[in-house]
Design a protein around this motif. Structure first.
Motif, short mmCIF file in Angstrom:
data_model
loop_
_atom_site.label_atom_id
_atom_site.label_comp_id
_atom_site.label_asym_id
_atom_site.label_seq_id
_atom_site.Cartn_x
_atom_site.Cartn_y
_atom_site.Cartn_z
N ILE C 26 -7.33 -3.62 11.04
CA ILE C 26 -6.66 -4.40 9.99
C ILE C 26 -7.22 -4.02 8.62
CG2 ILE C 26 -6.42 -6.72 9.03
CD1 ILE C 26 -6.17 -7.79 11.84
N GLY C 27 -8.54 -3.84 8.57
CA GLY C 27 -9.16 -3.45 7.31
C GLY C 27 -8.60 -2.13 6.82
N LEU C 28 -8.50 -1.18 7.75
CA LEU C 28 -7.96 0.14 7.41
C LEU C 28 -6.53 0.02 6.89
CD1 LEU C 28 -8.29 3.24 7.67
CD2 LEU C 28 -7.42 3.04 9.99
N ASN C 29 -5.74 -0.75 7.60
CA ASN C 29 -4.34 -0.88 7.20
C ASN C 29 -4.16 -1.70 5.92
OD1 ASN C 29 -3.22 0.77 9.01
ND2 ASN C 29 -2.27 -0.79 10.30
N GLY C 30 -5.03 -2.67 5.73
CA GLY C 30 -4.97 -3.44 4.49
C GLY C 30 -5.21 -2.56 3.27
N ILE C 31 -6.22 -1.70 3.39
CA ILE C 31 -6.52 -0.78 2.29
C ILE C 31 -5.37 0.21 2.13
CG2 ILE C 31 -8.11 1.01 1.47
CD1 ILE C 31 -10.34 -0.50 2.92
N PHE C 32 -4.84 0.68 3.27
CA PHE C 32 -3.74 1.64 3.21
C PHE C 32 -2.52 1.02 2.54
CE2 PHE C 32 -0.20 4.19 4.53
CZ PHE C 32 -0.70 5.47 4.59
N ALA C 33 -2.27 -0.24 2.85
CA ALA C 33 -1.07 -0.89 2.33
C ALA C 33 -1.05 -0.88 0.81
CB ALA C 33 -0.98 -2.32 2.85
N VAL C 34 -2.23 -1.12 0.22
CA VAL C 34 -2.28 -1.22 -1.23
C VAL C 34 -2.56 0.11 -1.90
CG1 VAL C 34 -3.52 -2.30 -3.15
CG2 VAL C 34 -2.91 -3.65 -1.12
N ARG C 36 -2.66 3.28 -0.23
CA ARG C 36 -1.90 4.41 0.33
C ARG C 36 -2.76 5.59 0.73
NH1 ARG C 36 2.82 3.32 2.27
NH2 ARG C 36 2.64 1.12 1.93
N TYR C 37 -3.96 5.36 1.19
CA TYR C 37 -4.70 6.47 1.79
C TYR C 37 -5.47 5.94 3.01
CZ TYR C 37 -9.03 4.72 -0.22
OH TYR C 37 -10.10 3.94 -0.53
N ALA C 99 -8.79 10.71 1.18
CA ALA C 99 -9.11 10.63 2.61
C ALA C 99 -10.32 11.51 2.92
CB ALA C 99 -7.91 11.06 3.44
N ILE C 100 -10.34 12.72 2.37
CA ILE C 100 -11.48 13.62 2.61
C ILE C 100 -12.74 13.05 1.99
CG2 ILE C 100 -12.41 15.90 2.02
CD1 ILE C 100 -9.55 16.97 2.45
#
Lengths: 300, 399, 289
Positions: C26-34, C36-37, C99-100
């Motif tokens: 969820i943490g990963l996706n939460g950061i991704f949602a806002v 985008r990486y 991401a890198i």
């Protein structure tokens, strides 16, 4: 000391090859390959198995290892060539871990975590260890030169121009009638072939391959080399590889100079400094140390 | 421990810690330590290195390595092998070519040892290792490899014999993927079958996973009276917790390197109680065993640091015996200070004193008698079985 | 698989294993949602959370719930600082560069922990409880408690997103940052909040992993492939997706362990990533790519 320097230059050459391979797909076609360690493993295991188990001559083994890595790269690229950069990063990173798991568990083929030892090296045994170092030094850097020249020609060929066009704007290239997928797959496979070559040379240099040698850390080193050198630039890839070895080896001496730390803290500092170097380089030198002159836009 | 750690750390950085005596401008002898300080071997490497440094400190206090030019101090240069053959090779190159070490010691992962071994024998530097893969001593190493870890065949044979004597008949084998998981299985299956028992199940699991519940379910279904946990500290710690949760009430046996003092710190006593460990050991009535108990406060030193204690002591005493600290001299003299009829010594101080006095010595170390066969494997070692009780190991039996 | 009970047991094990992957995913996706990486540094945040919880629980003697809260806070703050110092400057170069950078960041965080704590294994100061048995199916109270904690934290996040102004602002930025900006939502503030929450949840999840096992500097690294699989299966950027994806991956890995071989569990995670990205990049449950 001479032997140490020669050996480190061999390593630098191997890393330079890997960086050139990574650069071909990433710098030219904009396809990131964080599964690099996996393709190095394919080349290394391929050549090692063919020369040790089937008694193939070394040049044939190295060629086969290179080819195997190309086939593996083409196979993966066929599946994933259309993915976005960051998705591609996730998939390729996972792919390398799968290769490592297979190498660890398919004991009948790979001898498992024991690895394969006694891999022949060119003139190994016939010359002194230091002369062997020099033979490999010539062989590895000769390969670097060859790959460099070939990639340079490729880069300026119509193929290379299409790849760069693809990287900049896929739709324009597609509209121009270029088969986007085929181009990207070929670029990716060429890159993994070079990684496979590096792996095969590595196997014949060290005389030993094992799954642990192809951990994700290797990929981080090469990404660091390419970032330091500049994505899209071949001279940068080679310079970056040398820089990575200087950094990896130099931190040995530097970390040791800080008194009052436990050895595990020195070790932690060394790995941390590699990570920190990559972060700083990404930040300050997004075009790399030697940026590609013909480029308008920094990669990736 | 902390105090030694701090001083030892200084040694590791190449600063001379020369205890007690003054050295008459003699060139120091350098040993290379190559333990895993990061990566999968990380839980073991630091203690292995401390053990090497402690022995070297002791030897320096006793006057260093005696030669015709006087006592030569010893220094340890430590490099991290990162539990990775690639990094191990680069580290070994540096130790051999830059630091000009007379011996390399303390390699742990079999892959690192196999990768580093050719460099050592090509450069005539002895390699002392704790790696378990049977293939290591079969390399064409020209006598330069000394392995203090008994080969896995011997270990598993001993363990299975002991289990049979305890009445075990149905043994489940849970193994991390390692160079000796498969060979252990073959040895154990054959021995159990011959005695009318059986291996009720054999599971090779992925070491880096954090949950092993389904593996434990398989064990429960097999109705086994014993489980052999053939893994390493992190995974065996998880398995022990899982076995306790599941209420497994059979015998639990593991290699002593997979459960040590750290296990007691990570798990409550009710989980570890009854766990049996085994390891190579000096004989119970030997000075080495008594020393082990007094020095480490009970029998709680982990098998790897016991072995690296011996690595350092063997290299020092062999060099002293030879009166010469080159790699070749060390290789050629290790067997002279370990086999034979000499005076039994269990530490470098006594050993150096005896050698200076011109007496023959027979070193018996913390990990056993340290007698090497022609391939560099140890032989004639005893095994010590211990049981965990209330956060300590109690000696059960020595065989 | 002899009978249905064995299958049920595998499912239960999978749900338990999946529930501890839930919060880092969820943490990963939460950061991704806002932002985008994909942030590989969730592995590092998980390890930091696990060690912060250990300090609170063992060194300071705090009870587990308080230690969990502390793990959340420390990991969240660490994540925010790391983001601002290391990753934020990379954002203009594109998501791949970030991401890198996050791969390098996680290596850096792992070694900071190693520097401070060494490699030794550590366990929390909690009793280990025996399994409960329901008609032969075994479930562990600690694992139930972990699953409950994960669900409660996930629920709290849903509530925050659904019912508060801040949550609505976050969703607005995730949906369309330009539009949100026009509407007067400060995207920077929202990004910082997302990173704090995401890293905090990863840290909380790291401590849950630790409660179930034991901790060392590699704790986060060991679960990262599975966490990514969970996030991708659920749809990168989708928070309910991550929760469901974690359960799918947990069950999938357990099933693979039984059907294929326990040595190949991670292959399941990879195959899940590959298949979902190829066939349904928005994830099994997500509507948005």
């Amino acid at each position: 000391m001479d032997a140490y320097l020669a050996a480190m230059l061999v390593f630098a050459g191997l890393y330079a090859l890997m960086a050139l391979g990574l650069n071909l797909a990433w710098g030219l076609a904009g396809m990131v390959n964080l599964g690099l360690a996996g393709f190095v493993a394919v080349g290394a295991y391929g050549s090692a198995l063919l020369t040790v188990r089937l008694g193939w001559p070394m040049p044939l083994g190295i060629a086969a290892g290179t080819l195997l890595a190309a086939v593996a790269g083409a196979g993966l690229a066929l599946l994933v060539a259309r993915l976005r950069g960051d998705y591609l990063a996730i998939v390729t990173l996972g792919f390398a871990e799968v290769i490592r798991l297979i190498a660890s568990n398919e004991t009948w083929l790979t001898n498992g975590t024991d690895g394969i030892s006694g891999i022949p090296g060119p003139l190994r045994g016939a010359v002194t260890p230091q002369q062997f170092n020099l033979v490999l030094l010539g062989l590895v850097w000769g390969s670097v030169g060859l790959v460099f020249l070939l990639s340079a020609r490729l880069s300026h060929s119509p193929f290379g121009r299409v790849l760069r066009a693809l990287r900049e704007d896929e739709e324009v290239a597609a509209v121009a009638g270029k088969p986007v997928l085929a181009f990207r797959v070929r670029a990716f496979a060429l890159g993994t072939a070079i990684c496979g070559l590096a792996g095969a040379l590595y196997a014949h240099y060290n005389g030993y391959v094992a799954p642990d040698g192809f951990a994700p850390l290797l990929t981080i080193y090469i990404v660091l080399a390419l970032t330091a050198g500049g994505g899209g630039s071949m001279r940068g890839a080679v310079a970056g590889a040398v820089l990575v070895i200087v950094l990896l080896e130099g931190t040995r001496f530097l970390a040791g100079a800080i008194p009052g730390l436990a050895p595990v803290q020195h070790a932690a500092l060394r790995e941390a400094s590699v990570a920190l170097a990559l972060l700083l380089l990404l930040r300050w030198r997004q075009q790399g140390l030697i940026p590609e002159r013909t480029l308008t836009k920094a990669a990736p | 421990m902390m105090r030694i750690g701090r001083r030892a750390a200084l040694l590791g950085t190449g600063v001379f810690a020369i205890g007690g005596r003054a050295f008459a401008q003699a060139m120091p002898v350098t040993f290379g330590a190559l333990p895993p300080l990061t990566g999968a071997g990380g839980p073991y490497g630091p203690a292995m290195l401390r053990a090497i440094q402690a022995v070297v400190e002791e030897a320096n206090a006793a006057g260093g390595i005696p030669t015709r030019q006087g006592g030569r101090p010893i220094r340890v240069v430590a490099e991290d092998d990162q539990t990775n053959p690639d990094a191990g090779v680069r580290s070994a190159r540096k130790l051999i070519d830059v630091d000009r070490v007379s011996a390399v010691m303390g390699t742990w992962a079999s892959a690192v040892t196999t990768a580093v071994a050719p460099l050592c024998w090509e450069n005539r530097v002895p390699l002392f290792t704790v790696s378990g893969a049977d293939s290591i001593t079969q390399l064409p190493h020209q006598g330069y490899v000394f392995r203090t870890q008994p080969n896995s065949r011997l270990q598993v044979t001993t363990a299975t014999d002991w289990l049979l004597a305890q009445g075990a008949r149905r043994v489940f084998h849970l193994a991390a993927q390692s160079p000796f998981a498969q060979s252990s299985q073959e040895v154990m299956a054959e021995k159990l079958r011959a005695a009318g028992g059986s291996v009720t199940g054999f599971v090779i699991y992925e070491r880096d996973k954090t949950a092993f519940r389904s593996e434990v379910d398989q064990l429960l279904r097999s109705r086994s009276d014993t489980v052999l946990l053939n893994g390493y500290l992190p995974d065996v710690t998880i398995l022990l917790r899982e076995l306790y949760r599941a209420g497994f009430d059979g015998r639990k046996l593991t290699f002593a390197y997979a459960a040590n003092q750290r296990t007691f710190e990570a798990l409550p006593n009710e989980v570890t109680n009854g766990l049996i460990t085994f390891q190579p050991s000096p004989d119970m009535d030997s000075g080495a065993f008594r020393r082990l108990q007094s020095r480490f406060g009970g029998t709680e030193v982990d098998p790897y640091s016991a072995q690296t204690t011996d690595h350092a002591a063997l290299a020092i005493l062999a060099a002293a015996q030879a009166g010469d600290a080159t790699g070749v001299a060390i290789r050629d003299h290790v067997r002279r200070i370990t086999g034979g009829e000499g005076e039994k010594v269990d530490n470098v101080t006594d050993g150096l004193r005896a050698i200076v006095a011109g007496r023959a010595v027979n070193y018996e170390g913390a990990s056993g008698p340290c007698d090497f066969d022609e391939k560099g494997d140890i032989r004639g070692t005893k095994f010590r079985f211990e049981v965990a009780e209330a956060g300590r190991f109690r000696l059960l039996q020595m065989i | 698989m002899e009978d249905w009970r064995d299958l049920l047991q595998v499912l239960v094990n999978g749900v338990m294993a999946g529930s501890v992957l839930m919060l880092p995913a969820i943490g990963l996706n939460g950061i991704f949602a806002v932002l985008r990486y994909p942030n590989f540094a969730v592995a590092g945040f998980a390890t930091i959370g696990a060690f912060a919880g250990w300090v609170a629980n063992v060194a300071w003697g705090m009870p587990a719930p308080a230690a969990l809260a502390f793990a959340f806070l420390v990991a969240g703050v660490a994540g925010l600082l790391a983001e601002e110092a290391a990753l934020r400057p990379l954002r203009p170069a594109g998501p791949l560069t970030v991401a890198i950078g996050s791969v390098a960041l996680t290596l850096l965080l792992e070694n900071i922990i190693r520097f401070a704590f060494g490699n030794d294994l550590r366990g929390y100061d909690l009793p280990v409880q025996r399994d409960w048995r329901f008609d032969g199916i075994r479930v562990n109270p600690q694992q139930l408690a972990n699953a409950g904690t994960a669900l409660a934290a996930a629920g709290a996040l849903f509530a925050l997103l659904a019912f508060t102004r801040l949550g609505r602002a976050m969703r607005a930025v995730a949906d369309n940052p330009v539009l949100a900006d026009i509407k007067g939502v400060d995207p920077d503030r929202i990004a910082r909040l997302a990173v704090f929450l995401g890293a905090g949840l990863a840290g909380l999840g790291g401590m849950l992993v630790g409660l179930d096992t034991s901790i060392d500097p590699l704790t986060g690294f060991r679960v990262i492939l599975s966490v990514f699989a969970a996030a991708v299966v659920g749809g990168l950027g989708s928070i309910p997706g991550a929760a469901l994806g974690a359960l799918v991956v947990g069950v999938g890995e357990e099933l693979a362990g039984v059907i294929l071989s326990p040595a190949y569990r991670s292959v399941t995670a990879f195959l899940a990533i590959l298949l979902v990205l190829l066939l349904r990049p928005q994830g099994l449950f997500g509507a948005r790519a």
